[in-house]
Each structure stands twice: as structure tokens, then as C-alpha cells.
Design an enzyme around this catalytic site. Structure first.
Site, PDB file in Angstrom:
ATOM      1  N   ASP A  99       9.723  -3.817  -7.608  1.00  0.00           N
ATOM      2  CA  ASP A  99       8.764  -4.381  -6.650  1.00  0.00           C
ATOM      3  C   ASP A  99       8.681  -5.894  -6.791  1.00  0.00           C
ATOM      4  O   ASP A  99       8.595  -6.411  -7.916  1.00  0.00           O
ATOM      5  CB  ASP A  99       7.360  -3.836  -6.967  1.00  0.00           C
ATOM      6  CG  ASP A  99       6.828  -2.941  -5.870  1.00  0.00           C
ATOM      7  OD1 ASP A  99       7.410  -2.914  -4.773  1.00  0.00           O
ATOM      8  OD2 ASP A  99       5.818  -2.264  -6.134  1.00  0.00           O
ATOM      9  N   GLU A 151       2.972   4.296   3.012  1.00  0.00           N
ATOM     10  CA  GLU A 151       1.864   4.676   2.119  1.00  0.00           C
ATOM     11  C   GLU A 151       0.616   5.025   2.913  1.00  0.00           C
ATOM     12  O   GLU A 151       0.174   4.273   3.791  1.00  0.00           O
ATOM     13  CB  GLU A 151       1.569   3.528   1.140  1.00  0.00           C
ATOM     14  CG  GLU A 151       0.424   3.864   0.195  1.00  0.00           C
ATOM     15  CD  GLU A 151       0.344   2.984  -1.040  1.00  0.00           C
ATOM     16  OE1 GLU A 151       1.238   2.146  -1.266  1.00  0.00           O
ATOM     17  OE2 GLU A 151      -0.643   3.147  -1.787  1.00  0.00           O
ATOM     18  N   GLU A 157       6.366  -5.660   0.472  1.00  0.00           N
ATOM     19  CA  GLU A 157       5.380  -5.115   1.403  1.00  0.00           C
ATOM     20  C   GLU A 157       5.337  -5.926   2.694  1.00  0.00           C
ATOM     21  O   GLU A 157       5.492  -7.145   2.662  1.00  0.00           O
ATOM     22  CB  GLU A 157       3.986  -5.103   0.748  1.00  0.00           C
ATOM     23  CG  GLU A 157       3.897  -4.155  -0.434  1.00  0.00           C
ATOM     24  CD  GLU A 157       2.491  -4.068  -1.033  1.00  0.00           C
ATOM     25  OE1 GLU A 157       1.532  -4.604  -0.437  1.00  0.00           O
ATOM     26  OE2 GLU A 157       2.367  -3.455  -2.111  1.00  0.00           O
TER      27      GLU A 157
HETATM   28  O1  KIV Z   1       3.685  -0.091  -6.933  1.00  0.00           O
HETATM   29  C1  KIV Z   1       3.932   1.094  -6.683  1.00  0.00           C
HETATM   30  O2  KIV Z   1       3.895   1.977  -7.550  1.00  0.00           O
HETATM   31  C2  KIV Z   1       4.263   1.439  -5.310  1.00  0.00           C
HETATM   32  C3  KIV Z   1       4.208   2.875  -4.922  1.00  0.00           C
HETATM   33  C4  KIV Z   1       2.784   3.244  -4.741  1.00  0.00           C
HETATM   34  C5  KIV Z   1       5.019   3.163  -3.735  1.00  0.00           C
HETATM   35  O3  KIV Z   1       4.505   0.584  -4.515  1.00  0.00           O
END
Ligand code: KIV
Length: 272
Positions: free
Chosen positions: A86, A185, A118
Site C-alpha cells: 500500500d 471496500e 486509493e
Molecule cells: O490496508 C489494508 O489492509 C487495505 C485492505 C482493507 C484492503 O487496504
């Protein structure tokens, strides 16, 4: 012969659209990554680590250095799954160039196979810029937790049809910009079904119904290690109570001098 295990790639995940459901789970550590590696297609090093590992209230304070540290750990622990790291809040929104610079750092320093960011329509130019320059992007639409300070709550989206149009536009923008898949989500099932039917890349749902092309959960939530979980989480284990029972036994045995027992003690070497 010990054949080398080759990792699943972003294009292979993209090719799974409409096929066997994609299994994804989060992991932030080498040891949990090793445990789940053979059972999942994608390991997401989510910025949820800020809340789950560090006890933060939101993901907003998570930094790029935190993501890189845990991304490296997950890569060391796994061999087969596609590892997606991420991009944390503030590391990609400013410009396409900022996004590329930080994504390149993540790919170079963790060796992961893809990144996730995102945002829908507002991030489409950036996703295109990244995808055209060798950065595989997983999108994330619907509830986007990094925007919590403007959203105001973690409530599910699209439970009223009047909310659908911008979320559908986000999904299409992400797919058309060149993302290889997208997380959806916390959206209502009919909306997830519509999006999944209308975009050409796999949708990976979290709180978005079985209509999606795959599912992702936060590992600690499904193992019963998180004190509070949203209703879309199914608990597949109750590890918190096992950990507490083990620690209680240990504390008791230390206090009563039962531990360490003879099996856990070094004695002098026998003399020849
Ligand atoms: O940060 C995370 O764990 C996520 C999931 C909720 C998809 O983005």
C-alpha cells in the site's frame, strides 16, 4: 528436483477476471507471510498496519518508511504470492511525479510485485502515468480509509442508489487508466455486482459481497486478534483467547517455578 517457486505476477492476477476467485489476505510480517503464502494468490501489505500493529486510530499517520520496512519483511517470508504494498497517505496524491518517485522506491527497496493506492477519478491520471512506466497498480475505491478526515466515518457506501454514480465512475476510471485490479471496500452488494460486471479488471472485495472477482480480509481480523471488527469480517479463528491462555499458563509457571523445567535447562557437558 527442487524446482524454484515463481511468484504470481500482476498480469496473471489481471487474467483471472471472471475466473476462479482471487484469494487475498493482509500480512505485515515475515512469519505470517510464510504461513499464508501457499494458500493465497495475493498478500497485501496494507496500511491498515498502522491501526492493527501500531494502535493508531486511522491509517493517515502511516509513513512510506513503515510500509517499506514491513514490505521487505513480507517479501522475505513469502515465495509464491504476489505481494502488493500500500502507498500511504501523502506519498502519491501531490503529483504523478511524486507518485512515481515513491512507487519506484517501494518496488526497488521491497522487491514487491505491485503497489496499491486509493482513489478513483481523481487518481486516474496518476494510475495511467505509473502503469505506463512499469508500476503495476491495484486501485482502491468505495470506502477509502485514507480520506477518513473528509469522509467523516467508515460507513458502507452505495446503500442508497443515489450514491452509485460517482463510485461507478471511480471504478471505470481506475480500470481504464490501466490498473491490473481494484479493491472495492464496503459497498452494497448490487453496486459491487454492477461494477464487477462493467469493468474489465478483477474486483477484489472487502465488505463488498461475493459478487466480486476475489476477496481480501485483514489477517488479524479474521484470526480473532482484533478487538472490534466490521460486520463484513468472518472470524475463522479466535487466536486472542489462545494467546491469553498461553500467557496466563506461562506467568503461572514462572511464579510457581514450574518453568523452566529440566527439559529447558542447560547442564554442564559430561566430562570425557
Ligand atoms: O490496508 C489494508 O489492509 C487495505 C485492505 C482493507 C484492503 O487496504
Amino acid at each position: 528436483m527442487n524446482e524454484e517457486i515463481r511468484r504470481i505476477t500482476a498480469p496473471q492476477i489481471k487474467a483471472r477476471k471472471g475466473g476462479e476467485p482471487i484469494v487475498a489476505l493482509t500480512s505485515y510480517h515475515a512469519h505470517t507471510a510464510a504461513l499464508i503464502d501457499h494458500h493465497v494468490d495475493v498478500i497485501l501489505v496494507g496500511d491498515s498496519l498502522g491501526m492493527v500493529m501500531h494502535g493508531l486510530e486511522t491509517t493517515v499517520p502511516v509513513t512510506l518508511d513503515m510500509m517499506i520496512l514491513q514490505g521487505r519483511a513480507v517479501m522475505r517470508g513469502s515465495k509464491r504470492a504476489l505481494v502488493v504494498v500500500d502507498m500511504p497517505f501523502g506519498s502519491y496524491e501531490e503529483s504523478r511525479e511524486q507518485a512515481f518517485r515513491n512507487c519506484a522506491r517501494v518496488l526497488k527497496e521491497t522487491h514487491c510485485g505491485a503497489i496499491k493506492l486509493e482513489g478513483g477519478v481523481r487518481m486516474a491520471d496518476t494510475i495511467r502515468f505509473l502503469a505506463e512506466r512499469g508500476v503495476p497498480v491495484m486501485g482502491h475505491i468505495g470506502l477509502t480509509p485514507q480520506a477518513i478526515n473528509t469522509l467523516g466515518s467508515f460507513r458502507a457506501r452505495g446503500r442508497d442508489e443515489s450514491e452509485w454514480a460517482p463510485i461507478v465512475a471511480d471504478a471505470k476510471a481506475v480500470a481504464e487508466a490501466g490498473a491490473f485490479s481494484m479493491v472495492i471496500e464496503a459497498v452494497a452488494e448490487p453496486l459491487a455486482r454492477k461494477i464487477t460486471g462493467e469493468v474489465a479488471i478483477p474486483t477484489i472485495g472487502i465488505g463488498a459481497s461475493p459478487a466480486c472477482d476475489g476477496q481480501v480480509l485483514v489477517l488479524e481480523d479474521m484470526l480473532g486478534l482484533s478487538p472490534r471488527v466490521p460486520r463484513f469480517v468472518k472470524r475463522y479463528g479466535e487466536l486472542a483467547s489462545h494467546i491469553e491462555a498461553a500467557v496466563k499458563d506461562y506467568a503461572h509457571e514462572v511464579r510457581t517455578r514450574e518453568f523452566p523445567g529440566s527439559a529447558n535447562v542447560y547442564q554442564l557437558k559430561a566430562k570425557p
